[in-house]
Design a protein around this motif. Structure first.
Motif, PDB file in Angstrom:
ATOM      1  N   GLU A 123       0.833  -1.207   0.000  1.00  0.00           N
ATOM      2  CA  GLU A 123       0.000   0.000   0.000  1.00  0.00           C
ATOM      3  C   GLU A 123       0.864   1.252   0.000  1.00  0.00           C
ATOM      4  O   GLU A 123       1.786   1.375   0.810  1.00  0.00           O
ATOM      5  CB  GLU A 123      -0.930   0.011   1.209  1.00  0.00           C
ATOM      6  N   GLU A 179      -7.281   3.698  -5.197  1.00  0.00           N
ATOM      7  CA  GLU A 179      -8.462   3.689  -4.345  1.00  0.00           C
ATOM      8  C   GLU A 179      -9.541   4.621  -4.881  1.00  0.00           C
ATOM      9  O   GLU A 179      -9.263   5.751  -5.286  1.00  0.00           O
ATOM     10  CB  GLU A 179      -8.056   4.145  -2.941  1.00  0.00           C
ATOM     11  N   THR A 207     -13.654   3.859   0.329  1.00  0.00           N
ATOM     12  CA  THR A 207     -13.473   2.849   1.366  1.00  0.00           C
ATOM     13  C   THR A 207     -14.669   2.855   2.318  1.00  0.00           C
ATOM     14  O   THR A 207     -15.141   3.930   2.696  1.00  0.00           O
ATOM     15  CB  THR A 207     -12.182   3.141   2.171  1.00  0.00           C
TER      16      THR A 207
END
Length: 109
Positions: free
Chosen positions: A61, A103, A106
């Motif tokens: 990440e 991303e 989330t």
């Protein structure tokens, strides 16, 4: 700013599985994790082996797309690749695929 994950799927020969996991956990990840933009690394092992899916998955990440881009030409990645070539010059494992995702959103409890 959106996080980026770099997914790396690997397969190793059964006879070197212990060596592979020890090396990956104690040598490879620590070398790569020195990169300042890499924020988290998680390794997974498949629950039920299927012919089409690799046994291992590592998720790296990064704090941003820029950090992931910087990693691709970083001294940390260069050192990790060089060390990997030396340790595994006789074979034993294979990177099956590698892909990056950015991303979008989330959800978390």
């Amino acid at each position: 700013m959106a996080k980026v994950v770099n997914l790396v799927a690997t397969e190793c020969k059964p006879e070197v599985e212990d060596k592979f996991n020890k090396w990956y956990n104690e040598v490879h990840i620590p070398l790569l994790f020195k990169h300042p933009g890499m924020k988290k690394v998680t390794r997974y092992k498949i629950r039920e082996k299927s012919g089409e899916f690799p046994t291992y998955l590592a998720i790296y990440e990064f704090e941003s797309p820029q950090a992931c881009e910087a990693y691709s030409s970083s001294p940390e990645l260069a050192a990790g690749r060089e060390e990997m070539k030396e340790t595994w010059k006789d074979g034993g494992f294979e990177i099956k695929w590698r892909v990056q995702y950015e991303e979008l959103k989330t959800w978390q409890k």
